[in-house]
Design an enzyme around this catalytic site. Structure first.
Site, short mmCIF file in Angstrom:
data_model
loop_
_atom_site.label_atom_id
_atom_site.label_comp_id
_atom_site.label_asym_id
_atom_site.label_seq_id
_atom_site.Cartn_x
_atom_site.Cartn_y
_atom_site.Cartn_z
N HIS A 4 2.50 6.22 -22.62
CA HIS A 4 2.90 7.64 -22.73
C HIS A 4 2.95 8.11 -24.18
O HIS A 4 3.20 7.32 -25.10
CB HIS A 4 4.29 7.85 -22.12
CG HIS A 4 4.34 7.76 -20.64
ND1 HIS A 4 4.09 8.84 -19.82
CD2 HIS A 4 4.58 6.72 -19.82
CE1 HIS A 4 4.20 8.46 -18.56
NE2 HIS A 4 4.49 7.17 -18.52
N HIS B 28 4.10 2.64 -10.73
CA HIS B 28 4.39 4.08 -10.70
C HIS B 28 3.11 4.90 -10.58
O HIS B 28 2.08 4.57 -11.18
CB HIS B 28 5.18 4.49 -11.96
CG HIS B 28 6.61 4.07 -11.89
ND1 HIS B 28 7.37 3.84 -13.02
CD2 HIS B 28 7.42 3.81 -10.83
CE1 HIS B 28 8.60 3.48 -12.65
NE2 HIS B 28 8.65 3.45 -11.33
N ASP C 295 2.07 7.62 -11.81
CA ASP C 295 1.40 8.15 -13.01
C ASP C 295 0.59 7.07 -13.73
O ASP C 295 -0.01 7.34 -14.78
CB ASP C 295 2.41 8.82 -13.96
CG ASP C 295 3.46 7.86 -14.49
OD1 ASP C 295 4.05 7.11 -13.70
OD2 ASP C 295 3.69 7.86 -15.72
N HIS C 296 0.55 5.86 -13.17
CA HIS C 296 -0.30 4.80 -13.74
C HIS C 296 -1.37 4.30 -12.77
O HIS C 296 -2.28 3.58 -13.18
CB HIS C 296 0.57 3.62 -14.22
CG HIS C 296 1.55 4.04 -15.28
ND1 HIS C 296 1.35 3.80 -16.62
CD2 HIS C 296 2.69 4.75 -15.19
CE1 HIS C 296 2.35 4.33 -17.31
NE2 HIS C 296 3.18 4.91 -16.46
N ASP D 271 4.89 1.03 -19.59
CA ASP D 271 6.20 1.65 -19.81
C ASP D 271 7.26 0.59 -20.15
O ASP D 271 8.44 0.77 -19.84
CB ASP D 271 6.64 2.45 -18.58
CG ASP D 271 5.75 3.67 -18.34
OD1 ASP D 271 4.86 3.94 -19.18
OD2 ASP D 271 5.94 4.35 -17.32
N HIS E 59 11.60 -1.95 -16.58
CA HIS E 59 11.28 -0.60 -16.11
C HIS E 59 11.02 -0.66 -14.60
O HIS E 59 11.57 0.12 -13.82
CB HIS E 59 10.05 -0.11 -16.88
CG HIS E 59 9.54 1.23 -16.48
ND1 HIS E 59 10.21 2.40 -16.71
CD2 HIS E 59 8.38 1.59 -15.87
CE1 HIS E 59 9.50 3.43 -16.25
NE2 HIS E 59 8.38 2.96 -15.73
N HIS F 41 1.88 -1.25 -13.96
CA HIS F 41 2.99 -1.22 -12.99
C HIS F 41 2.74 -0.16 -11.92
O HIS F 41 1.80 0.61 -12.01
CB HIS F 41 4.34 -1.03 -13.68
CG HIS F 41 4.54 0.31 -14.33
ND1 HIS F 41 3.80 0.74 -15.41
CD2 HIS F 41 5.40 1.32 -14.05
CE1 HIS F 41 4.21 1.94 -15.77
NE2 HIS F 41 5.18 2.32 -14.95
#
Ligand code: ZN
Ligand code: FE
Length: 255
Positions: free
Chosen positions: A171, A58, A60-61, A133, A114, A56
């Site tokens: 995570h 975001h 942090d990915h 996530d 999410h 996805h």
């Protein structure tokens, strides 16, 4: 031959995963929170990278996608629904599409909630699913973009995979997820067992991911929203599964 799998901790609590088919030498990475540790791992193992599988949009990915693509020439794969806000995609994916990693085939599952364009990658032959996530060990991602109904439908699709499927999420949130789960089900013996196991793994500095889907079905309150005893605990005996899920998510957001 089963796939080799390498878990790479990134940032504070993110995971990236290398999937390697030794027969063909094909390698994919699931999510790229950071380029440096992923490129270092590829070099150390002498693996070429063929595919970048994004779950996805975001940061942090995906923060390291551009650098890893530039360094390796790997094909960038991600959700068609979010193509406008992902790094440029070489392969845009929706539900049921497949991506070959050497001899193994990953099947795409749409799991919005999410985010809208969130996808999971299921490897049926090896019994692995990469959930980003969406479904997490003893938890699930926050509903930043989707509705509870959407996320409940997504989790229900994942819950229907074979029970021995290994779930790899994005995570290391398991310990805090278990604390919340125990607040709802203090007498759940599978949860108590998992809690002890997770504590031991964290003390040893090891990841708590993956968990098996059967373990998730026995412990994860977000997958258990349809069960009568959960509804009774919440005083929601007559509520729909999705409404019960929504209440559990609300409680977790405040926990
Ligand atoms: Zn996210
Ligand atoms: Fe994340």
């Amino acid at each position: 031959m089963p796939l080799d799998l390498v878990t790479i901790p990134c940032r504070t609590d993110n995971y990236a995963y290398l999937i390697h088919d030794a027969t063909t030498g094909a390698t994919a990475v699931v999510d790229v929170p950071d380029a440096v540790p992923i490129l270092a791992e590829l070099t150390a193992r002498g693996w070429r990278l063929d595919d970048i599988l994004i779950t996805h949009h975001h940061d942090d990915h995906i923060a390291g996608v551009g650098a890893v693509r530039a360094a390796t020439g790997a094909r960038v794969c991600g959700a068609l629904a979010d193509a406008h806000r992902l790094p440029p995609l070489d392969l845009a994916l929706t539900e049921g599409d497949t991506v070959a990693i050497g001899a193994e085939v990953a099947r795409v599952i749409d799991v919005p909630g999410h985010t809208i364009g969130h996808i999971a990658y299921h490897f049926p032959a090896s019994g692995l699913v990469f959930t980003g996530d969406s479904l997490m060990a003893a938890g699930c991602g926050r509903l930043f973009e989707g509705t509870p109904e959407m996320m409940w439908a997504s989790l229900s699709k994942l819950a229907a995979l074979p029970a021995d499927t290994q779930v790899y999420s994005g995570h290391e949130y398991t310990a805090s997820n278990i604390r919340f789960a125990l607040s709802l089900e203090p007498d759940n013996s599978a949860l108590m067992l998992q809690s002890a196991e997770v504590e031991a793994r964290r003390k040893a500095g090891r990841p708590t991911v993956p968990s098996s889907l059967s373990e998730e079905l026995a412990t994860n309150p977000f997958l258990r929203a349809g069960l009568p005893q959960i509804k009774a605990t919440l005083g929601m005996t007559d509520a729909s599964d999705a409404a019960t899920f929504a209440e559990i998510r609300r409680r977790k957001d405040r926990f």
